[in-house]
Scaffold this motif. Structure first.
Motif, PDB file in Angstrom:
ATOM      1  N   LEU A 165     -25.140 -18.780 -45.502  1.00 57.31           N
ATOM      2  CA  LEU A 165     -25.833 -19.745 -46.355  1.00 57.31           C
ATOM      3  C   LEU A 165     -27.349 -19.603 -46.219  1.00 57.31           C
ATOM      4  O   LEU A 165     -28.080 -19.657 -47.208  1.00 57.31           O
ATOM      5  CB  LEU A 165     -25.405 -21.178 -45.994  1.00 57.31           C
ATOM      6  N   ARG A 166     -27.812 -19.413 -45.002  1.00 59.57           N
ATOM      7  CA  ARG A 166     -29.250 -19.241 -44.797  1.00 59.57           C
ATOM      8  C   ARG A 166     -29.743 -17.967 -45.478  1.00 59.57           C
ATOM      9  O   ARG A 166     -30.847 -17.920 -46.021  1.00 59.57           O
ATOM     10  CB  ARG A 166     -29.566 -19.215 -43.306  1.00 59.57           C
ATOM     11  N   LEU A 167     -28.902 -16.933 -45.472  1.00 55.74           N
ATOM     12  CA  LEU A 167     -29.279 -15.668 -46.107  1.00 55.74           C
ATOM     13  C   LEU A 167     -29.336 -15.794 -47.623  1.00 55.74           C
ATOM     14  O   LEU A 167     -30.329 -15.418 -48.243  1.00 55.74           O
ATOM     15  CB  LEU A 167     -28.277 -14.580 -45.702  1.00 55.74           C
ATOM     16  N   VAL A 168     -28.268 -16.342 -48.226  1.00 57.41           N
ATOM     17  CA  VAL A 168     -28.192 -16.357 -49.690  1.00 57.41           C
ATOM     18  C   VAL A 168     -29.093 -17.411 -50.310  1.00 57.41           C
ATOM     19  O   VAL A 168     -29.390 -17.350 -51.505  1.00 57.41           O
ATOM     20  CB  VAL A 168     -26.735 -16.564 -50.164  1.00 57.41           C
ATOM     21  N   THR A 169     -29.527 -18.399 -49.539  1.00 53.04           N
ATOM     22  CA  THR A 169     -30.427 -19.433 -50.071  1.00 53.04           C
ATOM     23  C   THR A 169     -31.893 -19.116 -49.779  1.00 53.04           C
ATOM     24  O   THR A 169     -32.742 -20.002 -49.851  1.00 53.04           O
ATOM     25  CB  THR A 169     -30.079 -20.814 -49.491  1.00 53.04           C
ATOM     26  N   ASN A 170     -32.168 -17.870 -49.441  1.00 50.55           N
ATOM     27  CA  ASN A 170     -33.541 -17.437 -49.167  1.00 50.55           C
ATOM     28  C   ASN A 170     -34.138 -18.199 -47.991  1.00 50.55           C
ATOM     29  O   ASN A 170     -35.233 -18.749 -48.064  1.00 50.55           O
ATOM     30  CB  ASN A 170     -34.419 -17.591 -50.415  1.00 50.55           C
ATOM     31  N   ASN A 171     -33.358 -18.237 -46.905  1.00 49.71           N
ATOM     32  CA  ASN A 171     -33.804 -18.776 -45.628  1.00 49.71           C
ATOM     33  C   ASN A 171     -33.965 -20.292 -45.599  1.00 49.71           C
ATOM     34  O   ASN A 171     -34.764 -20.828 -44.840  1.00 49.71           O
ATOM     35  CB  ASN A 171     -35.118 -18.119 -45.178  1.00 49.71           C
TER      36      ASN A 171
END
Length: 256
Positions: free
Chosen positions: A121-127
């Protein structure tokens, strides 16, 4: 055929079946009133105090958790029993439904699954940093702990009643739906107060990835206590002792 009426016998008052039935009615009514009246108090908390959550946001969160848990339990029930929650595993362990070793495997898998989900989630939401859980302003930690114990008790009790009880019959087909619904209802109640976690893995993954540990102990102690208590109550006070007990079996729902 004429109707038959009966006053009952004096020994009925102390018969195990009567006691189990009365306990079942007590807990079922408790679940209903806790969610129903609690939702009114939750709305008061939202409207008259700053919780950072609007009513529409709370409904969205409740529906998202209810729908996703319904699917998660459905896709895993025939393989692992559909625990998806260390507190459920604790309840089944104390109820003698799984072995200690299998419970440990489940706990490790559940925590790893939560951490990977939060990382992705952190990756796909741009951190974007995961939010996690915490007790809201004006609510003490011990109040939050009690909330988690009660809500997780109702969740695990529902799991036992719909997915584990040998006498569940066709009710087992709607077990994932019932489990998702009780989580959604509890979020509508407890969300404005402590986030309504009911699941240590659900709390741990976002806490680790987002590095948010405020009040984190509540979301371990409360659910594990509530889930364990529900397992003990249902296993030893509700399920008749004469019903065959298939323990430590891997996984088919009929042996859960």
């Amino acid at each position: 055929m004429p109707r038959r009426y009966a006053f009952g016998r004096a020994e009925d008052a102390t018969h195990p079946d009567s006691m189990r039935a009365a306990l079942s009615e007590f807990i079922a009514t408790f679940i209903f009133v806790f969610a129903g009246e609690g939702s009114l108090l939750a709305l008061g908390k939202i409207y008259y105090k700053d919780t950072g959550t609007t009513p529409s946001e709370l409904v969205v969160v409740a529906l998202a958790h209810a729908f996703s848990l319904f699917v998660a339990v459905s896709v895993s029930m025939n393989i692992s029993g559909g625990h998806v929650n260390p507190a459920v595993t604790m309840g089944t362990l104390l109820g003698g439904r799984i072995s200690v070793l299998r419970a440990v495997f489940y706990w490790v898998a559940q925590l790893l699954g939560a951490v990977v989900a939060a990382l992705l989630l952190r990756l796909v939401t741009n951190n974007m940093r995961p939010v996690g859980f915490y007790v809201t302003a004006g609510v003490g930690e011990w109040h939050g702990l009690l909330f988690e114990i009660i809500m997780t008790f109702t969740l695990v009790y529902t799991v036992f009643a719909t997915a584990i009880d040998p006498k569940r019959g066709s009710l087992g087909t709607i077990a994932p739906l019932a489990i998702g619904f009780i989580v959604g209802a509890n979020i509508l109640v407890g969300g404005p107060f402590d986030g309504a976690c009911m699941n240590p893995a659900r709390a741990f993954g976002p806490a680790l990835v987002g590095w948010r540990w405020r009040n984190h102990w509540i979301y371990w102690v409360g659910p594990l206590l509530g889930g364990g208590l529900a397992g003990l109550v249902y296993e030893y006070m509700v399920i008749p002792t004469e019903v065959p007990h298939h323990t430590h079996q891997p996984l088919a729902p009929e042996d859960y």
